[in-house]
Design an enzyme around this catalytic site. Structure first.
Site, short mmCIF file in Angstrom:
data_model
loop_
_atom_site.label_atom_id
_atom_site.label_comp_id
_atom_site.label_asym_id
_atom_site.label_seq_id
_atom_site.Cartn_x
_atom_site.Cartn_y
_atom_site.Cartn_z
N TRP A 337 0.99 -1.51 0.00
CA TRP A 337 -0.01 0.13 -0.19
C TRP A 337 0.88 0.73 0.25
CZ3 TRP A 337 -1.64 2.60 4.87
CH2 TRP A 337 -0.96 2.18 5.61
N ASP A 338 1.86 0.72 0.71
CA ASP A 338 2.65 2.50 0.35
C ASP A 338 2.55 3.06 -1.38
OD1 ASP A 338 3.72 -0.13 1.74
OD2 ASP A 338 5.88 1.00 1.94
N GLU A 478 0.72 -3.49 12.39
CA GLU A 478 0.74 -4.64 13.08
C GLU A 478 1.75 -5.15 13.54
OE1 GLU A 478 3.31 -4.53 9.17
OE2 GLU A 478 1.83 -4.87 7.72
N LYS A 592 2.72 0.05 16.37
CA LYS A 592 3.65 -0.35 15.33
C LYS A 592 4.26 1.38 15.10
CE LYS A 592 5.97 -1.94 11.99
NZ LYS A 592 5.75 -4.25 10.65
N GLN A 593 2.35 1.46 14.25
CA GLN A 593 2.51 3.23 13.16
C GLN A 593 1.68 3.76 13.45
OE1 GLN A 593 3.12 -0.43 10.16
NE2 GLN A 593 2.82 1.26 9.05
#
Ligand code: IFM
Length: 730
Positions: A337-338, A478, A592-593
């Site tokens: 998806w980046d 994640e 995580k993010q």
């Protein structure tokens, strides 16, 4: 150009730092969307990692879990001997060294003054580029000069070296043929599983001398050698032209190479370079952001933009950009998806034709997404979490955790399903920002609608609660596998289905033939748009009273997970999942993010008022590990929108220098491309507050106080706009 202005276009290494080579090989990568070439040295260096990677040339080696980008023969190899001493930086003595990556022209330059073991003083200046004007051409030019007295014997060895392999000595080639004929070198190879044919052909010339080349080829190396003499201070240049074609672009790659090479040689280095420079000038004219009064930010931002530009395909629309571009072997070149959420938006606004190429990759890969949905028992198109050239799911199912000596099941390929809506989001954004109705009706709509068909078959209705839910997911965070009701995913599905319904009405009204075509192809009956509307209205959006009332990242997030005080873990360079291991992290309230914060970036005030957004920020930005490089730039963007400029700037500088400073310690594996695209967005959407409205673009700037101005251009609905935003910096 003034010296200080030049510096803002240059990444410079001075003096040589041998220990940093794995890092600098990545950051000095050159490329043109077709080919990426790591910044290794022409003469080699012990334990170096030269790699030339070509977009779309993947191979699945027998015994390996997933396909890999294939390492091409090393075309950089060019070795110079002076009076029988081989030049290399780990021999003799380095009297001077400077290396420059010129971002403005995509050129790698290196100057060396070297004292040979026999005390000859050799001056060399290497320049290389991967032509942006014709991506099938690569070139090197070397200036050679000996400064001490006498007549000097120079020997030159030039090769296409196929002894370089992928990591772990994986050799992806089946049949190969290498040879040399006078001043020319040839490579023809075929990958052993994907059966791509690749040809490379090179010509090495000593300019102004009619030298004789001798064949020095070995089994896996096409090479030739020549010798000549140089007087004291006499200068000579050696030029190596290389052509590369594959069966992706030609039915006969060797013949295409012969033709490209002869054109390159006829054109000559200077003219090739001039055409390359002028193609780069067009890129920068569109994509550059100028920041006054912050040299660090300016250079780092250009570095990030450069790495998106060297990776974006110009030559075909069936390849995309891997998470690590073509600059290293991280994630084996796979696409995530980046691309759609981090790299496509800057391109949509600056070079829409390139963004369209990237979205077409998803269009062409609809069959893979449909197969994935069908295999899992759903309808429509479910995009793979990781993909390569085939559009199939290529996420490895297992990974070895060396720390705990065990294999860990990777669930992202099964359950990180938000990618289908991420892609639909990028397609709708492209349509909105470009106004390209023809493209949308012909291609984009099918992506948006078929992924909506998928969701309608995927969501579950909870009779008791009277709402739609989505179980067993992985959100952007994640660290938590297979959770239920990821708020990121559920909320994005709502947005997606609301838009799918509008798209359907638009097609019926404006493009009835396309509506009929798509209704037939995707099985859209009269009831389905109503179902989309119903799901969008009754999809569960988890909410918690935590912190005064916030989105709940997933069901049970606050109840089930143990709080962690991240401040106790400072300073720290490792990620918390490394410290605690995959199993333990599942029950810890550390993420995580950017997850809810990512949703805030995408949907902004559609999510709630300023107070609500600030409460979410307070809760989630305090528990994020930034264990993924995708995270800090998004935090910079959102913090800037919330007017938290100091926090925003800290995240911005960290993400803009993530690769330059090797902040994550893994740049040897390749550039963090999503972060690069995120940095551009943090400036334009975050600090500059660009909003694309039906009335046209408008800005709402909140610049760091030391910035004097920011200048950038966008193309919106086919019209160019230039913004110059004044700040308070002196
Ligand atoms: O897509 C990302 C993901 O969000 C976090 N892990 C790395 C992937 C590739 O960059």
């Amino acid at each position: 150009m003034q010296h200080y202005e030049k510096r803002q276009w240059q990444i410079r290494e001075y003096p040589f730092r041998p220990y940093a080579l794995p890092h600098t090989e990545t950051i000095y990568t050159i490329g043109n969307g077709l080919v990426g070439v790591r910044g290794s040295f022409e003469e080699g260096y012990p334990e170096d990692n030269p790699a030339t990677l070509v977009a779309g040339i993947f191979n699945h080696k027998e015994g390996e879990l997933v396909p890999d980008l294939v390492s091409m023969p090393n075309w950089l190899t060019l070795r110079i001997q002076v009076n029988d001493e081989l030049f290399r930086l780990d021999r003799g003595k380095i009297l001077g060294y400077e290396r420059v990556l010129d971002l403005r022209t995509g050129t790698h330059w290196r100057g060396v003054l070297w004292l040979s073991p026999k005390r000859d003083i050799l001056r060399l200046a290497f320049e290389r580029f991967a032509s942006l004007d014709n991506p099938h051409i690569l070139a090197i030019r070397v200036l050679v000069q000996v400064l001490n007295e006498g007549e000097h014997h120079i020997k030159v060895y030039s090769a296409l070296d196929n002894t370089v392999t992928n990591p772990n000595n994986i050799d992806h080639w089946g049949d190969i043929a290498l040879s040399s004929d006078s001043d020319q070198l040839f490579f023809i190879g075929q990958t052993d599983q994907s059966v791509y044919r690749v040809a490379m052909q090179a010509r090495t010339a000593v300019d102004g001398r009619d030298v004789r080349w001798e064949d020095s080829s070995e089994r896996r190396i096409a090479a030739h050698t020549t010798a000549f003499t140089l007087q004291q201070n006499e200068k000579i240049t050696i030029t190596k032209y290389v052509a590369l074609h594959t069966s992706r672009d030609s039915d006969d790659p060797p013949a295409a190479c012969a033709e490209t090479l002869s054109t390159a040689v006829r054109t000559g280095y200077d003219a090739l370079k001039a055409a390359h420079d002028s193609a780069w000038a067009h890129y920068w004219d569109a994509a550059d952001i100028q920041i006054e009064c912050d040299e660090l930010a300016q250079r780092a931002l250009r570095f990030c933009t450069y790495h998106v530009l060297v990776a974006v395909p110009t030559h075909e629309d069936r390849v995309s950009i891997g998470a690590k571009t073509l600059s290293g072997f991280g994630y084996k070149g796979h696409v995530f998806w980046d691309t759609e959420l981090f790299m496509v938006p800057p391109l949509t606004l600056t070079m829409p034709h390139l963004a369209r190429n990237l979205l077409m990759y998803r269009y062409h890969n609809l069959p893979g997404a449909r197969a994935k949905a069908a295999e899992a028992g759903y309808q429509g198109a479910m995009y793979p979490w990781e993909s390569t050239d085939t559009g199939e799911e290529t996420t490895p199912r297992w990974v070895y955790d060396a720390q705990n000596d065990k294999h860990i099941r990777i669930w992202t390929g099964d359950n990180e399903q938000h990618i289908s809506s991420d892609i639909a989001y990028a397609v709708l954004q492209f349509w909105d920002w470009t106004g390209d109705d023809d493209w949308f009706a012909r291609y984009g709509a099918e992506i948006v609608l078929d992924t909506a068909v998928f969701w309608a078959s995927r969501v579950e209705y909870n009779e008791v609660a009277g709402r739609y839910e989505l179980r067993t997911q992985i959100g952007p965070d994640e660290y938590h596998d297979n959770i239920d009701n990821s708020v990121f995913t559920n909320r994005l599905i709502v947005w997606h289905l609301q838009h799918a319904e509008k798209v359907w009405q638009w097609l019926l009204a404006q493009r009835p033939q396309d509506a009929v075509r798509l209704a037939d192809a995707l099985g859209i009956d009269e009831a389905l748009p109503d179902r989309w509307r119903d799901i969008a209205a009754r999809m569960w959006i988890p909410y918690s009273e935590e912190g005064g009332g916030v989105l709940e990242q997933f069901e049970g997030f606050f109840e089930r997970l143990q709080p962690v005080n991240l401040e106790d873990y400072t300073p720290r360079t490792v990620n918390l999942d490394w410290l605690y291991g995959h199993d333990r992290i599942q029950s810890m309230r550390v993420i995580k993010q950017a997850d809810v914060v990512m949703l805030m970036a995408l949907l902004g005030d559609e999510l709630g008022d300023e107070a609500f957004l600030n409460r979410n920020w307070e809760v989630y930005s305090r528990i994020v590990d930034h264990g993924s490089s995708l995270s800090p730039a998004i935090h910079a963007w959102v913090a800037a929108r919330l007017g938290r400029i100091e926090e925003a700037y800290e995240h911005f500088i960290y993400s803009a220098t993530i690769d330059l400073e090797d902040n994550k310690g893994n740049v040897r594996d390749g550039i963090h491309a999503a972060s690069c695209g995120g940095v551009w967005q943090a400036v334009v959407f975050g600090f500059c507050g660009l909003h694309l409205t039906p009335e046209g673009p408008r800005i709402d700037p909140k610049l760091p106080s030391h910035w004097r101005s920011v200048r950038f251009k966008v193309i919106y609905q086919g019209k160019p706009y230039e913004f110059v935003i004044k700040g308070q910096g002196e």
